[in-house]
Design a protein around this motif. Structure first.
Motif, PDB file in Angstrom:
ATOM      1  N   GLU A   1       0.824  -1.194   0.000  1.00  0.00           N
ATOM      2  CA  GLU A   1       0.000   0.000   0.000  1.00  0.00           C
ATOM      3  C   GLU A   1       0.864   1.252   0.000  1.00  0.00           C
ATOM      4  O   GLU A   1       1.829   1.321   0.758  1.00  0.00           O
ATOM      5  CB  GLU A   1      -0.889   0.004   1.245  1.00  0.00           C
TER       6      GLU A   1
ATOM      7  N   TYR B   1       0.288   3.877   1.356  1.00  0.00           N
ATOM      8  CA  TYR B   1      -0.115   4.648   2.526  1.00  0.00           C
ATOM      9  C   TYR B   1       0.152   3.793   3.754  1.00  0.00           C
ATOM     10  O   TYR B   1       0.851   2.797   3.660  1.00  0.00           O
ATOM     11  CB  TYR B   1      -1.582   5.092   2.423  1.00  0.00           C
ATOM     12  N   LEU B   2      -0.387   4.137   4.889  1.00  0.00           N
ATOM     13  CA  LEU B   2      -0.067   3.483   6.146  1.00  0.00           C
ATOM     14  C   LEU B   2      -0.218   1.964   6.055  1.00  0.00           C
ATOM     15  O   LEU B   2      -1.261   1.452   5.651  1.00  0.00           O
ATOM     16  CB  LEU B   2      -0.968   4.031   7.257  1.00  0.00           C
ATOM     17  N   ALA B   3       0.828   1.257   6.415  1.00  0.00           N
ATOM     18  CA  ALA B   3       0.837  -0.210   6.360  1.00  0.00           C
ATOM     19  C   ALA B   3      -0.309  -0.786   7.172  1.00  0.00           C
ATOM     20  O   ALA B   3      -0.563  -0.355   8.294  1.00  0.00           O
ATOM     21  CB  ALA B   3       2.160  -0.749   6.878  1.00  0.00           C
ATOM     22  N   GLY B   4      -1.013  -1.730   6.598  1.00  0.00           N
ATOM     23  CA  GLY B   4      -2.091  -2.412   7.289  1.00  0.00           C
ATOM     24  C   GLY B   4      -3.459  -1.797   7.084  1.00  0.00           C
ATOM     25  O   GLY B   4      -4.458  -2.344   7.557  1.00  0.00           O
ATOM     26  N   THR B   5      -3.531  -0.683   6.374  1.00  0.00           N
ATOM     27  CA  THR B   5      -4.801   0.001   6.178  1.00  0.00           C
ATOM     28  C   THR B   5      -5.856  -0.913   5.551  1.00  0.00           C
ATOM     29  O   THR B   5      -7.023  -0.890   5.945  1.00  0.00           O
ATOM     30  CB  THR B   5      -4.607   1.256   5.304  1.00  0.00           C
ATOM     31  N   SER B   6      -5.478  -1.726   4.612  1.00  0.00           N
ATOM     32  CA  SER B   6      -6.431  -2.600   3.918  1.00  0.00           C
ATOM     33  C   SER B   6      -6.413  -4.037   4.433  1.00  0.00           C
ATOM     34  O   SER B   6      -7.154  -4.879   3.925  1.00  0.00           O
ATOM     35  CB  SER B   6      -6.118  -2.615   2.417  1.00  0.00           C
TER      36      SER B   6
ATOM     37  N   PRO C   1       0.948  -7.147   5.298  1.00  0.00           N
ATOM     38  CA  PRO C   1       0.663  -5.779   4.874  1.00  0.00           C
ATOM     39  C   PRO C   1       1.948  -4.943   4.860  1.00  0.00           C
ATOM     40  O   PRO C   1       2.631  -4.814   5.873  1.00  0.00           O
ATOM     41  CB  PRO C   1      -0.309  -5.280   5.943  1.00  0.00           C
TER      42      PRO C   1
ATOM     43  N   GLY D   1       3.596  -1.201   3.738  1.00  0.00           N
ATOM     44  CA  GLY D   1       3.252   0.171   3.385  1.00  0.00           C
ATOM     45  C   GLY D   1       4.113   1.145   4.155  1.00  0.00           C
ATOM     46  O   GLY D   1       5.141   0.790   4.720  1.00  0.00           O
TER      47      GLY D   1
ATOM     48  N   ARG E   1       4.735   4.367  10.536  1.00  0.00           N
ATOM     49  CA  ARG E   1       4.183   5.475  11.320  1.00  0.00           C
ATOM     50  C   ARG E   1       5.186   6.600  11.547  1.00  0.00           C
ATOM     51  O   ARG E   1       4.788   7.727  11.808  1.00  0.00           O
ATOM     52  CB  ARG E   1       3.672   4.974  12.653  1.00  0.00           C
TER      53      ARG E   1
END
Length: 66
Positions: free
Chosen positions: A5, A7-12, A29, A31, A34
């Motif tokens: 991703e 964007y922020l890892a784990g979002t999906s 995940p 991405g 933080r």
């Protein structure tokens, strides 16, 4: 399943897990972390700093698949 991703890892990850709820699976995940990067230079350097460049992705995915 490997999710990369921009964007922020784990979002999906939750949505992917829900879609596969009836199937045994593992999710990796990948991405943006933080930690805020304020000095990263080019987009290539920024991508590498988050471990999203080709070499880093290959290493992390290979380790996950072992």
């Amino acid at each position: 399943m490997v999710l990369v991703e921009p964007y922020l890892a784990g979002t999906s990850a939750a949505a992917a897990g829900q879609a596969l709820i009836d199937v045994p699976h593992r999710v990796l995940p990948l991405g943006v972390g933080r930690a805020e990067l304020r000095r990263f230079g080019t987009i290539e350097e920024h991508t590498a700093a988050h471990g999203l460049d080709a070499g880093s992705l290959r290493q992390r995915i290979t380790a996950f698949l072992r």
